[in-house]
Design a protein around this motif. Structure first.
Motif, short mmCIF file in Angstrom:
data_model
loop_
_atom_site.label_atom_id
_atom_site.label_comp_id
_atom_site.label_asym_id
_atom_site.label_seq_id
_atom_site.Cartn_x
_atom_site.Cartn_y
_atom_site.Cartn_z
N HIS A 38 33.22 50.44 58.56
CA HIS A 38 33.55 51.45 57.56
C HIS A 38 32.48 51.47 56.47
N PRO A 39 32.16 52.65 55.91
CA PRO A 39 31.29 52.70 54.73
C PRO A 39 31.89 51.87 53.59
N VAL A 40 31.06 51.45 52.68
CA VAL A 40 31.48 50.49 51.65
C VAL A 40 32.71 50.96 50.88
N GLY A 41 32.74 52.23 50.48
CA GLY A 41 33.85 52.73 49.69
C GLY A 41 35.18 52.78 50.42
N TYR A 42 35.13 52.63 51.77
CA TYR A 42 36.34 52.61 52.59
C TYR A 42 36.55 51.25 53.24
N SER A 43 35.83 50.24 52.78
CA SER A 43 35.80 48.95 53.47
C SER A 43 36.50 47.86 52.66
N SER A 44 37.62 47.34 53.18
CA SER A 44 38.27 46.20 52.52
C SER A 44 37.42 44.95 52.67
N GLU A 45 36.59 44.89 53.72
CA GLU A 45 35.69 43.75 53.88
C GLU A 45 34.74 43.66 52.69
N TRP A 46 34.19 44.80 52.27
CA TRP A 46 33.31 44.82 51.11
C TRP A 46 34.08 44.70 49.79
N LEU A 47 35.10 45.52 49.62
CA LEU A 47 35.74 45.62 48.31
C LEU A 47 36.72 44.48 48.03
N GLN A 48 37.31 43.92 49.07
CA GLN A 48 38.21 42.78 48.88
C GLN A 48 37.50 41.47 49.21
N GLY A 49 36.98 41.38 50.45
CA GLY A 49 36.36 40.14 50.89
C GLY A 49 35.15 39.72 50.07
N VAL A 50 34.22 40.66 49.86
CA VAL A 50 33.00 40.33 49.13
C VAL A 50 33.18 40.48 47.62
N LEU A 51 33.59 41.67 47.20
CA LEU A 51 33.62 41.97 45.77
C LEU A 51 34.67 41.14 45.03
N ARG A 52 35.90 41.17 45.49
CA ARG A 52 36.99 40.47 44.79
C ARG A 52 36.96 38.96 45.05
N ASN A 53 36.84 38.59 46.34
CA ASN A 53 36.98 37.18 46.68
C ASN A 53 35.71 36.36 46.46
N GLN A 54 34.58 36.88 46.95
CA GLN A 54 33.34 36.10 46.83
C GLN A 54 32.69 36.24 45.46
N LEU A 55 32.67 37.45 44.92
CA LEU A 55 32.01 37.67 43.63
C LEU A 55 32.96 37.59 42.45
N SER A 56 34.26 37.48 42.70
CA SER A 56 35.28 37.31 41.66
C SER A 56 35.29 38.46 40.65
N PHE A 57 35.07 39.67 41.14
CA PHE A 57 35.10 40.84 40.25
C PHE A 57 36.55 41.18 39.92
N GLU A 58 36.84 41.33 38.62
CA GLU A 58 38.20 41.60 38.17
C GLU A 58 38.36 42.97 37.52
N GLY A 59 37.29 43.75 37.49
CA GLY A 59 37.35 45.06 36.85
C GLY A 59 37.87 46.14 37.79
N LEU A 60 37.69 47.39 37.37
CA LEU A 60 38.15 48.54 38.16
C LEU A 60 37.06 49.01 39.12
#
Length: 339
Positions: free
Chosen positions: A226-248
């Motif tokens: 999936h493209p990044v904007g539709y990808s839970s792998e990117w937005l959850q796995g990488v962004l939230r879990n690995q990079l610890s992003f807490e913003g919107l």
């Protein structure tokens, strides 16, 4: 940051320099979180301030956004400081770089806040690999070090003025040839290769505490189908879990061709929200209507723009009388030959 009741999902566009009757009705709907303004919405400072006031009269909790990076992506020009493209700051010596980048961020944010506008959809953290004009001089540089240094200064200036920032286009748009406005770009690199290059500025600015992020309409087949904007792998796995992003997470415009392969506007909206986007930009009136009908039918609610609204606004007259403002504007005008 103040906490409002807005739990809307959509950031929508406006047709012109005044609200239409239809737009007044749309903005009153709970599914709408705010608006994105463009050059077509600007005629003069007075007109812009009146337009913002009319939006606030519908709902005070609507988020008002614009692309005001500088260079070729500056929606409001006449009456505003003409900001240089991000890459221009790197031409100065280190001491001047600090002044130019920092003061430009402060100036940009201060002018928008003086008009009642909440948020600039920037800065661009893409590294310019020389592959696409869509990035080009919008990038702060061609190396990780230069992007990190100059973007950090620009963000510090924006924060001092009291505005949040939206870093984009995660995890980096500079390594593809195609323009996601007209097609879906593909980047065949491995995750390890991306981590060693384009992802680094995002990692650093997330550690710095940025408030929001915009994913790219790019497909990385080695990471997800999936493209990044539709990808839970990117937005959850990488962004939230690995990079610890807490913003919107704010989607790039779902009207772009890079977002279209997912299907109808409701399908795009659902896919983006399911993947981890919090707010969705749609600049297509029929698409807005279709998604709002879907929202009404499902009871779906977003997180709203809480955390992105500034604590306070100034007014343009007070800003112009400020010695800090006059000095910063004079410095940029002399350095770049702009008004």
């Amino acid at each position: 940051m103040p906490t409002g009741q807005n739990r809307g999902v959509l950031l929508i566009d406006l047709e012109g320099v005044q609200l239409t009757a239809e737009e007044h009705q749309l903005l009153a709907l709970p599914g709408v979180a705010g608006i994105v303004l463009f050059s077509r919405n600007y005629q003069s400072l007075e007109q812009l301030i009146a337009l913002v006031r009319s939006v606030r009269n519908v709902r005070r909790d609507l988020l008002i956004c614009v692309d005001q990076e500088g260079g070729r992506v500056q929606r409001f020009k006449d009456g505003f400081t003409r900001l240089p493209p991000a890459q221009a700051y790197g031409a100065f010596d280190p001491d001047q770089q600090y002044q130019m980048a920092y003061q430009s961020g402060w100036l940009m944010a201060s002018e928008l806040l003086a008009c009642g506008i909440d948020l600039c959809l920037g800065p661009v953290l893409d590294i310019d690999h020389g592959k696409t004009p869509i990035v080009g001089d919008r990038a702060f540089g061609r190396s990780i070090e230069q992007v990190n240094h100059l973007a950090s200064l620009w963000i510090d200036g924006v924060h001092e003025a009291g505005m949040s920032v939206v870093i984009k286009h995660f995890p980096g748009h500079g390594n593809v040839d195609a323009d996601s406005h007209v097609s879906l770009p593909l980047d065949d690199r491995t995750f390890a290769e991306i981590c060693q290059s384009d992802l680094e500025p995002f990692r650093l600015m997330i550690q710095k505490g940025v408030e929001a992020l915009m994913p790219a309409h790019i497909l990385f087949p080695a990471i997800d189908r999936h493209p990044v904007g539709y990808s839970s792998e990117w937005l959850q796995g990488v962004l939230r879990n690995q990079l610890s992003f807490e913003g919107l997470v704010i989607s790039d415009c779902l009207s772009m061709e890079g977002a279209a392969k997912t299907g109808s506007y409701p399908a795009r909206a659902r896919a983006a929200l399911d993947a981890g986007c919090d707010l969705l930009i749609i600049c297509n009136r029929q698409g807005v209507r279709e998604v709002l009908a879907e929202i009404d039918g499902s009871g779906l609610q977003g997180v709203g723009p809480d955390g992105l609204m500034p604590d306070s606004y100034t007014d343009w007259a007070s800003l112009e009388q400020s010695e800090r403002y006059r000095k910063a504007r004079r410095m940029l005008t002399e350095a770049f030959g702009t008004g």
